[in-house]
Design an enzyme around this catalytic site. Structure first.
Site: not given
Ligand code: VG1
Ligand code: CO
Length: 543
Positions: A18, A22, A113-114, A126, A277, A279, A281-282, A344, A363-365, A376, A496
């Site tokens: 996504t 990772r 990220s998270h 990335k 989060d 990095d 972005d959230r 997504t 996004e919902e996340s 984001k 999910r």
């Molecule tokens: C998750 C979230 C998605 C988000 C992605 C990257 O992906 O559901 O909405 O874009 O993380 O977020 P997945 O495939 O695990 O559902 V993050 O803050 O990289 O940068």
């Molecule tokens: Co992030």
């Protein structure tokens, strides 16, 4: 001296998910692993000769070492210039901004990220394209092809670069500019928002807690909220980025930002709570006594954005990922602007933003952002909330309740079943896919299926098609369940389950979320046979 290393351990078949590649940190640290992926990136974009790249990451364990490797490979591959955040730090949105601001050829962003950080946790890398956004599937597919045929990579053997010194230095023929990670980003925020109004809000006694979760946004939030906007010292907590994020998951949701949630639900709650989060972005936003779901936050921000200077001429459109609730669609409809549903992952918003079809995306996340960058942006969303509160002179909870009474409420929750055996998760999805056609008209746990399909996206800008983007089951009474496998996990699979129930205007908007969603959850569990297939009765995380 440039050496070409014949790779003894090709990363054959490592596919970016996504949001880039990772893996466990130790995997990235294996000899040649990171190197092979970096070389795959350079090869996939037609070489790096003469190009300029932004490089930075969220500061997690292995960030600095990985940046040293990337810089030495960049010079060996003929890169002309790199722009690097001091100490290797750049939030993802700040990196996106620097890529655009300097008209570069893209950037390498190091983050998982998270996901938690540390030698036994996760790492990621990335590539973002010159528009500042995550590489689209055509580019990540090309990287994947490279990983399959790569035989060697180029690297310069040289001493490490001084990442702590702001200013220009040289590595071989490559120019390296070490920059303050915050300055340019802060200037951008200043253009978009009414800092004087927000400053006056804090001066009037408005209180807030921002939890940086020991991750990259600490320096940004301290400089902007406390430094520039006059929020009292101590507003930003956990503000020093740590390599292991203090041992937690830097995931801003009610589970991982529990101490912030507890504070916001207590009598000692400040006026507003927020977190971001690993990095940056959230974002999570919490009103006093009320958690604001990311889907609702997107809708509220879309409805109020015109109050901020950067958006005063209105929005061109609103885009959301498919599993995100329909709340933002209702706003777009009322505003008479386009609304778009994408798979997504932020990379799918890039074309809509570049084409001027959408201004705000979410996004919902817990990801929300706009056309100011191509990622984001957590702090951006929090500042837009503050700008809205300052303009409307209402509390965050009042703004949310007013929104529900105008548009109705989309009760929403995501249930994650983490680290389940990959074959069990794949089996569940496969079985679901094979019975979709038989579901309409049938009832489960009191819910009757109206429509069931698998989401595939036809990009309206470049015509590309992305298949298998999740199973959607829509029920008769404005409820929906979505099933999807995560593309960012590093252990087994994560299933999910996204649940949504609309309560129209004039109905009860004050139910407990999980209670409001109970029947759609029961129906989803029954249809998928989830309990038997995964051996789980409860999810690991509910957000
Ligand atoms: C998750 C979230 C998605 C988000 C992605 C990257 O992906 O559901 O909405 O874009 O993380 O977020 P997945 O495939 O695990 O559902 V993050 O803050 O990289 O940068
Ligand atoms: Co992030």
């Amino acid at each position: 001296m440039t050496i070409d290393v014949v790779s003894t351990n090709p990363i054959e078949g490592q596919k970016p998910g996504t949001s880039g590649l990772r893996k466990k940190t130790r995997v990235f640290m294996e000899p040649n692993y990171l190197e092979n992926f970096v070389q795959s990136i350079f090869n996939a974009i037609g070489g790096a000769e003469g190009k300029t790249f932004v490089v930075g990451g969220d500061g997690r364990y292995f960030n600095k070492q990985a940046i040293q490797t990337i810089l030495k490979m960049a010079v060996a591959n003929g890169v002309a210039r790199t722009i690097v955040g001091r100490n290797g730090l750049l939030s993802t949105p700040a990196a996106s901004h620097l890529i655009r601001l300097n008209n570069t050829d893209g950037g390498l962003i190091l983050s998982a990220s998270h996901n938690p950080g540390g030698v036994d946790e996760d790492f990621g890398l990335k590539f973002n394209t010159p528009n500042g956004g995550p590489a689209p599937e055509s580019v990540t597919d090309a990287m994947f092809e490279q990983t399959k045929k790569l035989q060697s990579y180029s690297i310069m053997s040289a001493p490490d670069v001084a990442l702590e010194t702001i200013g220009r230095q040289a590595l071989g023929a490559m120019q390296i500019d070490i920059v303050d990670p915050v300055l340019d980003y802060q200037a951008l925020m200043q253009q978009l928002f009414d800092f004087d109004k927000i400053r006056a809000l804090f001066a009037s006694g408005f209180t807030m807690r921002f939890d940086a979760m020991h991750a990259v946004t600490g320096p940004y939030a301290s400089a902007i909220l406390e430094g520039e906007l006059g929020a009292p010292d101590g507003t930003v907590v956990n503000s020093v980025p740590l390599e292991d994020f203090g041992g937690g998951h830097p995931d801003p949701n009610p589970v991982w930002a529990k101490s912030l949630m507890d504070l916001m639900m207590s009598d000692a709650a400040p006026d507003f709570g927020a977190a971001s989060d690993g990095d940056g972005d959230r974002n999570m936003v919490v009103a006093r006594g009320v958690y604001i779901t990311p889907s609702d936050s997107l809708a509220v921000l879309a409805a109020n954005a015109h109050l901020a200077p950067g958006y005063k001429s209105g929005l061109k459109g609103v885009a959301r990922s498919m599993p995100t609730s329909a709340a933002s669609d209702r706003v777009a409809e009322k505003l008479g602007i386009g609304s778009y549903e994408t798979p997504t992952g932020w990379k799918f918003f890039g074309n809509l933003l570049d084409a001027g079809m959408a201004t705000i995306c979410g996004e919902e996340s817990a990801g929300t952002g706009s056309d100011h960058v191509r990622e984001k942006d957590g702090l951006w969303a929090i500042l837009l909330w503050l700008n809205t509160i300052a303009e409307r002179q209402l509390s965050a909870a009042e703004i949310l309740h007013d929104h529900w009474s105008t548009y109705g409420r989309d009760y929403y929750s995501r249930h994650d079943y983490e680290a389940v055996p990959a074959d069990a998760a794949a089996g569940l999805m496969k079985a679901l896919q094979s019975k979709l056609a038989d579901l309409p008209g049938k009832s489960f746990a009191g819910q009757t299926v109206k429509q069931a399909d698998e989401f595939s996206y036809h990009d309206p800008v470049d015509g590309s098609v992305s298949e298998n983007q999740g199973v959607r089951i829509v029920f008769e009474n404005a409820a929906r369940a979505v099933f999807r496998l995560s593309g960012t996990g590093t252990e087994g699979a994560t299933l999910r389950l996204y649940l949504e129930q609309y309560a129209p205007r004039g109905t009860d908007h004050l139910k407990d979320t999980q209670i409001a969603l109970q029947s759609v959850k029961d129906a989803a569990v029954e249809i998928s046979g989830l309990e038997a297939r995964l051996g789980r009765t409860e999810p690991d995380v509910m957000t």
